[in-house]
Design a protein around this motif. Structure first.
Motif, short mmCIF file in Angstrom:
data_model
loop_
_atom_site.label_atom_id
_atom_site.label_comp_id
_atom_site.label_asym_id
_atom_site.label_seq_id
_atom_site.Cartn_x
_atom_site.Cartn_y
_atom_site.Cartn_z
N GLU A 48 7.87 1.83 5.54
CA GLU A 48 8.85 2.81 5.04
C GLU A 48 8.19 4.18 4.95
N THR A 49 9.00 5.21 5.13
CA THR A 49 8.55 6.58 4.88
C THR A 49 9.41 7.18 3.78
N PHE A 50 8.89 8.22 3.15
CA PHE A 50 9.67 8.95 2.15
C PHE A 50 9.42 10.44 2.33
N ALA A 51 10.39 11.24 1.93
CA ALA A 51 10.25 12.69 2.02
C ALA A 51 9.41 13.16 0.84
N GLY A 52 8.13 13.43 1.10
CA GLY A 52 7.26 13.84 0.00
C GLY A 52 5.81 13.78 0.41
N ASP A 53 4.93 14.06 -0.58
CA ASP A 53 3.51 14.11 -0.27
C ASP A 53 2.73 13.12 -1.12
N SER A 104 0.84 -1.19 0.00
CA SER A 104 0.00 0.00 0.00
C SER A 104 0.88 1.24 0.00
N GLN A 105 0.75 2.04 -1.05
CA GLN A 105 1.46 3.32 -1.12
C GLN A 105 0.51 4.41 -0.65
N SER A 106 0.86 5.05 0.47
CA SER A 106 0.05 6.15 1.02
C SER A 106 -1.42 5.78 1.16
N ALA A 107 -1.66 4.63 1.80
CA ALA A 107 -3.04 4.15 1.96
C ALA A 107 -3.91 5.22 2.64
N ALA A 108 -5.08 5.49 2.06
CA ALA A 108 -5.96 6.55 2.57
C ALA A 108 -6.79 6.01 3.74
N MET A 109 -6.09 5.69 4.83
CA MET A 109 -6.74 5.14 6.02
C MET A 109 -7.23 6.26 6.93
N ASP A 110 -8.19 5.91 7.78
CA ASP A 110 -8.64 6.83 8.82
C ASP A 110 -8.94 5.99 10.07
N ALA A 111 -9.41 6.63 11.12
CA ALA A 111 -9.62 5.92 12.39
C ALA A 111 -10.65 4.79 12.25
N SER A 112 -11.71 5.04 11.49
CA SER A 112 -12.75 4.04 11.32
C SER A 112 -12.22 2.81 10.57
N LEU A 113 -11.47 3.04 9.51
CA LEU A 113 -10.92 1.91 8.75
C LEU A 113 -9.89 1.15 9.58
N ASN A 114 -9.09 1.86 10.34
CA ASN A 114 -8.12 1.18 11.19
C ASN A 114 -8.81 0.29 12.22
N TRP A 162 5.36 8.17 -5.65
CA TRP A 162 4.99 6.74 -5.74
C TRP A 162 5.78 6.04 -6.84
N GLN A 163 5.90 6.71 -7.97
CA GLN A 163 6.64 6.11 -9.09
C GLN A 163 8.11 5.88 -8.70
N ALA A 164 8.71 6.85 -8.05
CA ALA A 164 10.12 6.75 -7.68
C ALA A 164 10.37 5.62 -6.68
N ASN A 165 9.35 5.25 -5.92
CA ASN A 165 9.53 4.22 -4.88
C ASN A 165 9.23 2.80 -5.36
N LEU A 166 8.75 2.65 -6.58
CA LEU A 166 8.31 1.32 -7.02
C LEU A 166 9.45 0.31 -7.08
N ARG A 167 10.63 0.74 -7.49
CA ARG A 167 11.76 -0.20 -7.54
C ARG A 167 12.04 -0.77 -6.14
N ARG A 168 12.05 0.13 -5.16
CA ARG A 168 12.29 -0.31 -3.77
C ARG A 168 11.23 -1.31 -3.31
N ILE A 169 9.98 -1.04 -3.69
CA ILE A 169 8.89 -1.93 -3.28
C ILE A 169 9.03 -3.30 -3.96
N LEU A 170 9.29 -3.29 -5.25
CA LEU A 170 9.42 -4.57 -5.98
C LEU A 170 10.58 -5.40 -5.43
N LEU A 171 11.67 -4.74 -5.09
CA LEU A 171 12.81 -5.48 -4.50
C LEU A 171 12.42 -6.06 -3.14
N VAL A 192 4.48 5.69 3.42
CA VAL A 192 3.74 6.95 3.49
C VAL A 192 4.75 8.10 3.46
N GLY A 193 4.34 9.22 2.86
CA GLY A 193 5.22 10.39 2.80
C GLY A 193 5.15 11.22 4.06
#
Length: 234
Positions: free
Chosen positions: A210-215, A145-155, A221-230, A173-174
């Motif tokens: 993992e976290t990344f510097a960004g929003d 899940s990249q930046s999953a749009a979770m909230d308290a209810s879903l958690n 998300w595109q820049a992180n895909l290699r890391r995720i696939l590995l 998440v960024g």
């Protein structure tokens, strides 16, 4: 690169669904392949450039050859299909776990075990990926899940879910995602993903966080895909 295409008439959704399918260059029916199921499939193809990345990583032997199924979604139906309160959400999860997996396993040479099936998505796509894996853990053994749009209810729903089989979950998440505008209002995804991480650690889950510097944007998300696939396949 030419993508294969599967047209699937869904009894659960009552629609005809077009599924672009990436096959590795060396694909052969003599071998069995893991499968990556991609929410927001058209976005992951165009903005995520995921098929191109897979081809590069396969060529360099960074990850084993795998099949990727890109699941397009009509933006007008995205909330209904992806959010657990959406009108089509339950049907969409059944469509994924029963119809799509059945069609892919029937047409291509795939590994038959759930551990060889992975779901990936961003934002609400990350939410539907997680909830589908929690509902069908024997079918899908990995979820990213990249930046999953979770909230308290879903958690809270995740907390209440009993999980009796191992699941491998990758969350990212960024650090700037503290006030992401959504149709549910502004969400602090840093906080909600930290809570989700803590909840998942109480279950039969192998977790990468993992976290990344960004929003909340495709450039990150595109820049992180290699890391995720590995992390998932390397």
């Amino acid at each position: 690169m030419a993508l294969d295409e599967l047209i699937l008439t869904s009894k659960h959704l009552g629609t005809e669904e077009r599924l672009p399918v990436y096959l590795p260059e060396r694909y052969s029916p003599l071998y069995s392949y893991p499968v990556l199921y991609v929410q927001d499939g058209e976005d992951y193809l165009s903005m995520g450039r995921l098929a191109t990345l897979l081809e590069e990583m396969h060529r360099e032997k960074e990850i084993p050859d795998l099949i990727a199924v890109f699941l397009p979604v009509d933006k007008a139906r995205r909330y209904d299909r992806y959010h657990p309160d959406g009108a089509e959400h339950q049907a969409y999860r059944r469509f994924l776990a029963e119809e799509v997996v059945g069609a892919i396993d029937g047409r291509y040479s795939t590994h038959p075990l759930g551990t060889a099936r992975t779901l990936i998505g961003e934002s609400l796509g990350g939410v539907v990926s997680l909830f589908t894996a929690l509902s069908y853990p024997h079918t899908f053994g990995q979820v990213a899940s990249q930046s999953a749009a979770m909230d308290a209810s879903l958690n809270e729903r995740v907390r209440e879910t009993s999980l009796n089989v191992p699941l491998h979950v990758y969350l990212e998440v960024g650090t700037d995602e503290t006030a992401v505008p959504t149709q549910r209002g502004s969400l602090n995804l840093v906080q909600s993903n930290e809570v989700l991480r803590d909840i998942l650690q109480t279950k039969t889950v192998t977790l990468a966080y993992e976290t990344f510097a960004g929003d909340h944007a495709w450039g990150f998300w595109q820049a992180n895909l290699r890391r995720i696939l590995l992390a998932l396949f390397g």
